[in-house]
Scaffold this motif. Structure first.
Motif, mmCIF file in Angstrom:
data_model
loop_
_atom_site.group_PDB
_atom_site.id
_atom_site.type_symbol
_atom_site.label_atom_id
_atom_site.label_comp_id
_atom_site.label_asym_id
_atom_site.label_seq_id
_atom_site.Cartn_x
_atom_site.Cartn_y
_atom_site.Cartn_z
ATOM 1 N N MET A 91 15.492 -45.872 19.109
ATOM 2 C CA MET A 91 15.090 -47.270 19.304
ATOM 3 C C MET A 91 16.179 -48.012 20.090
ATOM 4 O O MET A 91 17.365 -47.901 19.772
ATOM 5 N N ASN B 184 14.079 -53.540 21.116
ATOM 6 C CA ASN B 184 13.010 -53.184 20.177
ATOM 7 C C ASN B 184 13.412 -53.463 18.739
ATOM 8 O O ASN B 184 12.603 -53.919 17.919
ATOM 9 N N LYS B 185 14.684 -53.196 18.425
ATOM 10 C CA LYS B 185 15.154 -53.460 17.063
ATOM 11 C C LYS B 185 15.147 -54.962 16.773
ATOM 12 O O LYS B 185 14.772 -55.402 15.680
ATOM 13 N N LYS C 13 11.815 -56.295 15.902
ATOM 14 C CA LYS C 13 11.280 -55.808 14.625
ATOM 15 C C LYS C 13 12.067 -56.322 13.411
ATOM 16 O O LYS C 13 11.490 -56.612 12.366
ATOM 17 N N ASP C 14 13.403 -56.422 13.550
ATOM 18 C CA ASP C 14 14.270 -56.723 12.407
ATOM 19 C C ASP C 14 15.195 -57.908 12.685
ATOM 20 O O ASP C 14 15.363 -58.344 13.820
ATOM 21 N N VAL D 286 18.915 -58.568 12.995
ATOM 22 C CA VAL D 286 20.026 -57.693 13.377
ATOM 23 C C VAL D 286 21.344 -58.429 13.123
ATOM 24 O O VAL D 286 21.481 -59.611 13.441
ATOM 25 N N ASP E 47 25.198 -54.220 12.950
ATOM 26 C CA ASP E 47 24.381 -53.300 13.737
ATOM 27 C C ASP E 47 24.816 -53.287 15.195
ATOM 28 O O ASP E 47 24.582 -52.315 15.909
ATOM 29 N N GLU F 80 22.733 -45.455 14.795
ATOM 30 C CA GLU F 80 21.988 -46.610 14.310
ATOM 31 C C GLU F 80 22.568 -47.941 14.784
ATOM 32 O O GLU F 80 22.087 -49.006 14.408
ATOM 33 N N SER F 81 23.630 -47.895 15.588
ATOM 34 C CA SER F 81 24.276 -49.146 16.016
ATOM 35 C C SER F 81 24.393 -49.201 17.535
ATOM 36 O O SER F 81 24.178 -48.202 18.229
#
Length: 621
Positions: A1, A5-6, A9-10, A12, A55, A96-97
């Motif tokens: 991702m 996109n992140k 969705k979230d 951050v 993140d 993930e970051s």
């Protein structure tokens, strides 16, 4: 991702301050250079923020551009410093970051510190070094000057498809430095191509949330916020911040409610602050709808616009001949001779006396105090000099507000001699602003706005004079400075002392295209020693060889020397009055009787010149 996109969705979590931690470790130099000399320190800070729940981490490149690095002699290391910063950050992250390349703003309270052309050139260089290292996005942060952001954001958008986070900073909650509402500013950033728009620095959570309440959710972009920990304090020679992490934890959900998708920290924040945000927001869904209360326009009843009791000097000298005289404030506490001089000059018919601001960096009685007493007790208009040397921008604003309150509206804005030439060579020269910026600042007061864009509640009515030094080898360069001061808002000009008729003609020819009037500076010589000192040791004054030789021939006769000094000045008055409406007489050694005599002579000559011109016009008709 990918990062964008992140963010869609979230919520951050971003990282916090880099400089604050480095400063707390004892580093007080170029933080960006540490990418080369102490990479492990930078790496450890990145890892600490990631462990805290961040993140997204930003490269240690906030001031890694040629304009800011040149103060450390590192302008040739832009390439190495930026590339190293990305490599260090990428060592720290996991799958993930993300790493964003940071580019900070250059203009703060001094919007004219760098030209837009210089900024774009420096920005493009730094941008391409960061892009070459395969970052996940760009973070443009701490842009107080919206013109600067408007110049660099479109350039970045053209150069990359990576996500761009564009963050501006406010001196005052809710508005930019140029008085643009923050909602309007963020919508403008969205239209320029930013994927994430937001605010950072200067404000803590309280005022940043207060500002975000005015911000609607953008149509395509997302919102970000990086508040400061608190206001800084200064103890035992060091800055520190006292905002605690629990306060950040309590504000986290409020940032979410305002629609923030990317939340990090700026000055004063540490991994503890970021952990506090993460503890509240990890796993929560972002807000997709937000009701912004439309504030009704409040009609403010402002105080009555102050009216000047006298016409501005620039209007007077445009219409008729005018004489002003410099009378320096005393070095000692006894003011008897000063006020005697002011009274004599009033009787001689001068339009104003000018009062220097600690000339030659030597302390004198405050010129504002003397100006007020002169105006009140003698009824003579004072023209107050303000230098950039002695006051920071806080002091300058306070000083201008005080002058406005006292009704002292005539100002000469000058840079000021450096402290090392005066009585206290170890004292600091402030120079927060240049004379150009001081002129602009005063003119902004006339719009009722402080340098930060704050409403002053009333408009100023200052008229602003600027200095013009024609005693240079190439007068065209001096005229370029004069034109620049005119562009910044100078209403008229006052020259350094001139000592030759040839120089007067040169000035006239070089400035005929300038619409602002000019007062020609003239100062009577009192002796050969006086002439040699002025010529050789005082910046901005040059005396012709013929005059110095004449004064030298009279060095053993002080009375005749003084008479000759008056005679020379009268001859210059004759010549100057044919070319210029304004004469500026400078009093030597508080000998006000000399300038009073010359002022009377000038008014007589000006009357003769006026009659001659009227007669000439009558004959032509």
């Amino acid at each position: 991702m990918n990062l964008l996109n992140k963010l869609k969705k979230d919520i951050v979590i971003g990282d916090g301050a880099m400089g604050t931690l480095l400063y707390s470790y004892g580093t007080d130099s170029c933080f960006e250079e540490l990418n080369l000399s102490h990479p492990d320190d930078i790496l450890n800070i990145h890892k600490a923020y990631l462990r805290a729940g961040a993140d997204v981490i930003q490269t240690n490149t906030y001031a890694a551009n040629s304009l800011k690095l040149q103060r450390y002699g590192l302008e040739d290391s832009v390439d190495k410093i930026n590339r190293a910063a990305v490599k260090i950050a990428k060592q720290a992250i996991t799958n993930e970051s993300f790493v964003v390349g940071t580019i900070g703003g250059n203009r703060g309270i001094r919007p004219n510190s760098f030209s837009i052309e210089e900024i774009v050139q420096s920005f493009s260089q730094q941008l391409h070094y960061l892009l070459d290292e395969d970052i996940d996005g760009l973070l443009l942060e701490t842009y107080y000057d919206f013109d600067e952001m408007e110049a660099v954001l479109p350039y970045a958008r053209k150069e990359t498809n990576l996500p761009i986070i564009a963050q501006v900073s406010m001196q005052v909650p809710g508005i930019m430095q140029n008085r643009m509402p923050i909602n309007e500013a963020l919508l403008r950033l969205e239209s320029l191509g930013a994927d994430v728009v937001g605010v950072n620095c200067r404000l803590g959570p309280h005022h940043m949330l207060e500002s975000l309440e005015q911000v609607e959710l953008p149509k395509t972009a997302l919102l970000s916020a990086y508040p400061n920990a608190s206001l800084p304090t200064y103890t035992d020679g060091k800055f520190h911040y006292e905002g605690d992490a629990d306060y950040f934890r309590k504000s986290a959900l409020e940032f979410r409610a305002q629609g923030v998708r990317l939340l990090g920290g700026c000055c004063g924040t540490t991994p503890a602050h970021i952990a506090a945000f993460a503890s509240e927001l990890k796993g929560t869904l972002p807000v997709t709808e937000k009701q912004v209360e439309v504030k009704k326009e409040v009609v403010q009843v402002k105080p009555v616009q102050p009216k000047r009791t006298e016409r501005p000097l620039q209007d007077i000298v445009k219409e008729r001949s005018s004489v002003i005289v410099e009378l320096d404030p005393p070095r000692k506490l006894n003011t008897k001779k000063f006020f005697e001089g002011a009274q004599a000059l009033k009787e001689a018919g001068v339009d104003a006396i000018t009062l220097a601001d600690n000339s030659l960096a030597s302390p004198r009685i405050c010129n504002t105090s003397l100006a007020q007493l002169t105006k009140t007790n003698i009824g003579l208009r004072p023209l107050v000099h303000i230098t950039c040397r002695d006051r920071n921008i806080i002091g300058l604003q306070s000083h201008l507000m005080g002058l406005h309150t006292l009704g002292l509206h005539d100002i000469l804005a000058i840079t000021g001699d450096p402290a090392r030439v005066g009585d206290f060579p170890g004292a600091s020269s402030v120079y927060d602003v240049s004379s150009f910026e001081l002129i602009s600042m005063i003119k902004q007061f006339n719009e009722g706005l402080s340098p930060t864009g704050k409403d002053l509640g009333e408009k100023g009515v200052f008229s602003v004079a600027a200095a013009f030094n024609p005693n240079v080898k190439y007068i065209d360069k001096a005229v370029l400075r004069l034109e620049k001061k005119a562009k910044y808002g100078a209403d008229y000009f006052i020259t350094q002392p001139v000592y030759s008729e040839g120089k007067l003609i040169e000035i006239y020819n070089a400035t005929r295209h300038i619409s602002q009037p000019i007062y020609i500076g003239l100062m009577p010589l009192t002796s050969s020693k006086n002439a040699e000192f002025l010529h050789n040791e005082v910046p901005g004054i040059k005396i012709s060889d013929s005059i110095r030789e004449l004064m030298a021939s009279l060095k053993d006769d002080p009375v005749q020397s003084a008479k000759e000094g008056i005679s020379i000045t009268k001859s210059l008055i004759d010549a100057a009055s044919e070319l210029f409406n304004g004469i500026y007489l400078i009093t030597p050694f508080m000998r006000y009787e000399l300038t009073a005599q010359l002022a009377t002579y000038t008014n007589t000559i000006n009357s003769q010149v006026l009659r001659r011109k009227l007669n000439a016009n009558s004959i032509v008709k």
